[in-house]
Design an enzyme around this catalytic site. Sequence first.
Site, PDB file in Angstrom:
ATOM      1  N   GLY A 156     -14.542  -5.003   8.726  1.00  0.00           N
ATOM      2  CA  GLY A 156     -15.362  -4.769   9.909  1.00  0.00           C
ATOM      3  C   GLY A 156     -16.818  -4.472   9.593  1.00  0.00           C
ATOM      4  N   ASN A 157     -17.069  -3.782   8.472  1.00  0.00           N
ATOM      5  CA  ASN A 157     -18.445  -3.370   8.152  1.00  0.00           C
ATOM      6  C   ASN A 157     -19.352  -4.553   7.790  1.00  0.00           C
ATOM      7  OD1 ASN A 157     -17.103  -3.753   5.664  1.00  0.00           O
ATOM      8  ND2 ASN A 157     -18.436  -2.303   4.622  1.00  0.00           N
TER       9      ASN A 157
ATOM     10  N   LYS B 279      -0.073  -2.371  17.750  1.00  0.00           N
ATOM     11  CA  LYS B 279      -1.468  -2.535  17.345  1.00  0.00           C
ATOM     12  C   LYS B 279      -2.397  -2.237  18.531  1.00  0.00           C
ATOM     13  CE  LYS B 279      -4.883  -4.710  14.970  1.00  0.00           C
ATOM     14  NZ  LYS B 279      -5.378  -4.279  13.694  1.00  0.00           N
TER      15      LYS B 279
ATOM     16  N   LYS C 282      -5.575  -9.228   9.612  1.00  0.00           N
ATOM     17  CA  LYS C 282      -6.437 -10.189   8.923  1.00  0.00           C
ATOM     18  C   LYS C 282      -6.219 -10.187   7.405  1.00  0.00           C
ATOM     19  CE  LYS C 282     -10.430  -8.115   6.975  1.00  0.00           C
ATOM     20  NZ  LYS C 282      -9.883  -6.838   6.596  1.00  0.00           N
TER      21      LYS C 282
ATOM     22  N   LYS D  86      -4.066  -3.946   3.248  1.00  0.00           N
ATOM     23  CA  LYS D  86      -4.856  -4.500   2.139  1.00  0.00           C
ATOM     24  C   LYS D  86      -4.051  -4.461   0.840  1.00  0.00           C
ATOM     25  CE  LYS D  86      -9.050  -2.732   4.194  1.00  0.00           C
ATOM     26  NZ  LYS D  86      -9.053  -3.753   5.256  1.00  0.00           N
TER      27      LYS D  86
HETATM   28  P1  ADP Z   1     -11.712  -3.072   7.161  1.00  0.00           P
HETATM   29  O1  ADP Z   1     -12.450  -3.015   8.454  1.00  0.00           O
HETATM   30  O2  ADP Z   1     -12.585  -3.371   5.994  1.00  0.00           O
HETATM   31  O3  ADP Z   1     -10.479  -3.933   7.210  1.00  0.00           O
HETATM   32  P2  ADP Z   1     -10.265  -0.525   7.392  1.00  0.00           P
HETATM   33  O4  ADP Z   1     -11.049   0.487   8.128  1.00  0.00           O
HETATM   34  O5  ADP Z   1      -9.116  -1.166   8.062  1.00  0.00           O
HETATM   35  O6  ADP Z   1     -11.278  -1.576   6.824  1.00  0.00           O
HETATM   36  O7  ADP Z   1      -9.716   0.099   6.001  1.00  0.00           O
HETATM   37  C1  ADP Z   1     -10.586   0.727   5.092  1.00  0.00           C
HETATM   38  C2  ADP Z   1     -10.427   2.224   5.211  1.00  0.00           C
HETATM   39  O8  ADP Z   1      -9.173   2.637   4.648  1.00  0.00           O
HETATM   40  C3  ADP Z   1     -11.424   3.065   4.438  1.00  0.00           C
HETATM   41  O9  ADP Z   1     -12.622   3.257   5.160  1.00  0.00           O
HETATM   42  C4  ADP Z   1     -10.653   4.377   4.221  1.00  0.00           C
HETATM   43  O10 ADP Z   1     -11.098   5.350   5.131  1.00  0.00           O
HETATM   44  C5  ADP Z   1      -9.205   4.043   4.538  1.00  0.00           C
HETATM   45  N1  ADP Z   1      -8.221   4.478   3.549  1.00  0.00           N
HETATM   46  C6  ADP Z   1      -7.021   5.030   3.875  1.00  0.00           C
HETATM   47  N2  ADP Z   1      -6.301   5.301   2.783  1.00  0.00           N
HETATM   48  C7  ADP Z   1      -7.022   4.899   1.715  1.00  0.00           C
HETATM   49  C8  ADP Z   1      -6.783   4.904   0.318  1.00  0.00           C
HETATM   50  N3  ADP Z   1      -5.637   5.362  -0.210  1.00  0.00           N
HETATM   51  N4  ADP Z   1      -7.744   4.418  -0.503  1.00  0.00           N
HETATM   52  C9  ADP Z   1      -8.897   3.935   0.011  1.00  0.00           C
HETATM   53  N5  ADP Z   1      -9.178   3.908   1.342  1.00  0.00           N
HETATM   54  C10 ADP Z   1      -8.250   4.376   2.204  1.00  0.00           C
END
Ligand code: ADP
Length: 307
Positions: free
Chosen positions: A9-10, A123, A207, A269
């Site tokens: 998202g960023n 979701k 995604k 992820k």
């Molecule tokens: P994107 O929009 O890039 O798909 P998300 O917000 O869905 O990102 O996921 C990234 C977020 O996951 C990070 O900002 C962090 O706050 C969170 N997160 C939760 N658990 C973990 C972890 N174990 N290690 C790293 N990040 C984590």
Amino acid sequence: MRIVVALGGNALQKPNEKGTPSQLWDNVRRTARLLAASIGDNEVVITHGNGPQVGQLLESMIMAADVYPVQTIDIADAMTQGWLGYLIQTALEEALGFRRRVLALITRVLVDAKDPSFLNPSKPVGRIVSQREAEELSKRYGWKFERDPRGGYRRVVPSPEPLEVLELPIIERLIRDGTVVIAVGGGGVPLVRQGDRLRPVEAVIDKDLASALLAIGLRADTFVILTDVEGVAINYGRQDQRWLREVTTEELKVLYAKGEFPPGSMGPKVLAAVRFAEATGNPAIIGSLDEAPDVIAGRRGTIVRPP
Ligand code: ADP
Ligand code: MG
């Protein structure tokens, strides 16, 4: 090298932003500059999320419902692929000095009509509404709502497993031919096969899982997931938090089972990286967009190695 890069998202919108066109352009141009050097002469597919944008679109349609018919989520997904794909495509061509052609592709992804998530939509999409509004909207459109931890209610939709990227063969031909392709935006438009027809479904595919499926189908050399943290951490957000630099799929699966990675964020992820590494024998990397060149080169982020 054949590389699939999934943008979080960023890459498109920062948390404090409303998402005006000029903000989107600024972010996408910055993202494109970060990616340009790593693209070079490689075969590259870029994927991206659409959470805030598809939420905004669905919300706008509800607000205009007395004038224009509300469209379905699959249609909204396709709209965000055009919207965001167009921005990324244009910014990337610029950042690459017009040396490469970039093409954003409307991408459809098959799911199973019997996917358990259809019986248990989980979701959240769109903004938080009051209980009264939630009741009205479910009566009018048959939508399902659930209580949000922050108070109020949010629409929930199924998030089925992606099974097949319908455009896979054409994506492969395009990248072989030197085109940089933007695909499976927002996880792809979900459809189910029904006899000799394709039936759209109201769902949102994750995604990262859709990107992994695509990267596996393309037998990519690397699968890179760029997000807003420097990698995968254990004990995330706690005193004893530790970033993982290199981890095997076996180790990661143990940590996943222990609940280190929440379902809405790092969970998919990690799952996507494990699936890719196991299926192809090639490494997946999860890292920060800000460090994209080093992450793609394997110098930063968390490298997920096959067993
Ligand atoms: P994107 O929009 O890039 O798909 P998300 O917000 O869905 O990102 O996921 C990234 C977020 O996951 C990070 O900002 C962090 O706050 C969170 N997160 C939760 N658990 C973990 C972890 N174990 N290690 C790293 N990040 C984590
Ligand atoms: Mg995020």
